[in-house]
Motif scaffolding. Sequence first.
Motif, PDB file in Angstrom:
ATOM      1  N   HIS A   1      41.249  46.436  32.054  1.00 20.72           N
ATOM      2  CA  HIS A   1      39.924  45.928  31.538  1.00 20.72           C
ATOM      3  C   HIS A   1      40.050  46.017  30.032  1.00 20.72           C
ATOM      4  O   HIS A   1      40.056  44.860  29.507  1.00 20.72           O
ATOM      5  CB  HIS A   1      38.780  47.374  31.961  1.00 20.72           C
ATOM      6  CG  HIS A   1      37.630  46.951  31.437  1.00 20.72           C
ATOM      7  ND1 HIS A   1      36.850  47.917  31.008  1.00 20.72           N
ATOM      8  CD2 HIS A   1      36.646  46.068  31.389  1.00 20.72           C
ATOM      9  CE1 HIS A   1      35.540  47.542  30.619  1.00 20.72           C
ATOM     10  NE2 HIS A   1      35.440  46.145  30.742  1.00 20.72           N
TER      11      HIS A   1
ATOM     12  N   TYR B   1      44.796  41.331  39.602  1.00 18.69           N
ATOM     13  CA  TYR B   1      44.668  42.581  38.821  1.00 18.69           C
ATOM     14  C   TYR B   1      45.079  43.809  39.719  1.00 18.69           C
ATOM     15  O   TYR B   1      44.962  44.924  39.675  1.00 18.69           O
ATOM     16  CB  TYR B   1      43.002  42.964  38.871  1.00 18.69           C
ATOM     17  CG  TYR B   1      42.541  41.981  37.706  1.00 18.69           C
ATOM     18  CD1 TYR B   1      42.324  42.612  36.360  1.00 18.69           C
ATOM     19  CD2 TYR B   1      42.178  40.773  37.448  1.00 18.69           C
ATOM     20  CE1 TYR B   1      41.962  42.008  35.106  1.00 18.69           C
ATOM     21  CE2 TYR B   1      41.974  39.802  36.608  1.00 18.69           C
ATOM     22  CZ  TYR B   1      41.898  40.249  35.405  1.00 18.69           C
ATOM     23  OH  TYR B   1      41.329  39.752  34.178  1.00 18.69           O
TER      24      TYR B   1
ATOM     25  N   PHE C   1      31.893  41.203  37.331  1.00 18.44           N
ATOM     26  CA  PHE C   1      33.474  40.782  37.070  1.00 18.44           C
ATOM     27  C   PHE C   1      33.831  39.871  38.088  1.00 18.44           C
ATOM     28  O   PHE C   1      34.620  39.777  38.886  1.00 18.44           O
ATOM     29  CB  PHE C   1      34.351  41.956  37.077  1.00 18.44           C
ATOM     30  CG  PHE C   1      34.007  42.772  35.784  1.00 18.44           C
ATOM     31  CD1 PHE C   1      34.690  42.717  34.639  1.00 18.44           C
ATOM     32  CD2 PHE C   1      33.306  43.880  35.836  1.00 18.44           C
ATOM     33  CE1 PHE C   1      34.436  43.341  33.613  1.00 18.44           C
ATOM     34  CE2 PHE C   1      32.932  44.653  34.729  1.00 18.44           C
ATOM     35  CZ  PHE C   1      33.533  44.535  33.712  1.00 18.44           C
TER      36      PHE C   1
ATOM     37  N   VAL D   1      37.294  38.413  38.459  1.00 17.08           N
ATOM     38  CA  VAL D   1      38.362  39.223  38.643  1.00 17.08           C
ATOM     39  C   VAL D   1      38.821  39.296  40.180  1.00 17.08           C
ATOM     40  O   VAL D   1      37.938  39.862  40.797  1.00 17.08           O
ATOM     41  CB  VAL D   1      38.143  40.744  38.204  1.00 17.08           C
ATOM     42  CG1 VAL D   1      39.401  41.508  38.572  1.00 17.08           C
ATOM     43  CG2 VAL D   1      37.827  40.630  36.465  1.00 17.08           C
TER      44      VAL D   1
END
Length: 467
Positions: free
Chosen positions: A114, A161, A153, A156
């Motif tokens: 993050h 990730y 987000f 994402v």
Amino acid sequence: MAAVDNVIRGFASAVSPLAAALIDADSRSVPPALRARGNRLPIQKPIPLDRYYTAEYAALEKERLWKKVWQFACREEDIPNVGDRLPYTVGDLSFFVVRSAAREFRAFYNTCLHRGTRLCDGSGSGASVRCPFHAWEWNLDGSLKNIPSRWDFAAVNASDYRLPEVNVATWGGFIFINPDPNAPPLEAALGVLPEFFKDCAAEDRFTAFHVRKRVRANWKVTLEAFLEAYHVVETHSDSLVFTGDASTQYDIWDDGQAAISRLITPLGIPSPHLGDTASPTAAVDRAFEVFAMAMPGVPVPKFDPTSSLSGRGQVAEWRRQMLGAGLARDFSAWPDAAMLDSIQYFMFPNFCPWYGEGLPLVYQFLPYGTNPNESWMSIRLTAPLPGGGAPRPPSAPLIELDFDEPFSSKPEMGLLSLIFDQDMSNLPRVQAGIRGAATGHSHVTLGRYQEQRIQHFHEVLDKVLGG
Ligand code: FES
Ligand SMILES: [Fe+2]
């Protein structure tokens, strides 16, 4: 003295033979590893001093060494339960190692995806890895588990990730990492170690004491202070009475991939520096006293002139019996050398596992933060797992010592703390002296035999850094 290729391999006296001669006189059969000789003698060349203090050299090490090689991180027993984790920090690089399943370890960059927070700041545990800032959370296999306010987000995706992972492999209960995605297998870097340790299995040991100290010296200065016995005559002069410093044997095994070296310093004989009339009896008596320090209350034997055993044989036999009774294990076949002597291996770049019961230690050396004038040294005292079906003892908690805290502030270390304080007293002086050297003499000059492991370390370092 043994000379081959015009290199004099150690210095003996009438009462203090070379390590190899003592091994030949051992009261037990000796494993081939202790008789094996190295296959490499490094080329002698001066070592420039700027590599010990410049930011440029430290930056090169970060990119080409620490991001590229197999390096010792921790022991399996440090993270005994699934979910346990520990940071492994090298300068300003940081990773963390986690036990992700009963017999599986993983390591990740220690940085939140993050906004970059360090995820693991000390030993921790749990079924997931959760950032303390906004609670982004990952599973132990590195897959993304949860993002608070997930709706915010949308860009994402879980596959991009995952926590960036680095290679992990184990040998003998030691956990190694290598951040290089194209790393060869760990076995290539271990070289002779698995073969040489097979009768003194490191996985059958546990960490009985663990201390880590900040040192005001470059990590290489700190490491090099522990690769030779040449300094014993001055730095540990009170040990000369029972230490074969100049009779130490040094060997290097280098096959182009693995860089392993070893020293064998015999104990229970006088230093050759004390001459041909030094007392072998005093050496044996002192060896009894020193080993007895770890067993308060136990009567301390003395050299017995009527025994059929040599002096070293007497100390070794007493150690076999004491350790055997204390641990419910059978040491009867162990050679004298493995009960008495200081047998230390080094695997490039940061790992020293010791062999046998003479001095059962493990060292780790690391740069500390971004200052090339500071380092970490970690020291473990290990012990064989108790026999008789006893459970594995827990790993000792890590004790941290700051720059100015002496080892002698930890009485658990006994005589060793005084020896380590003697070593540490030199290191800030070395670092200060190096930085102020005369231009015409801004290099290290190494002994051909006794300091060959340092020479070899720099040979390998130059190769790795491409210098
Ligand atoms: S920085 Fe880690 S969750 Fe925000
Ligand atoms: Fe020392």
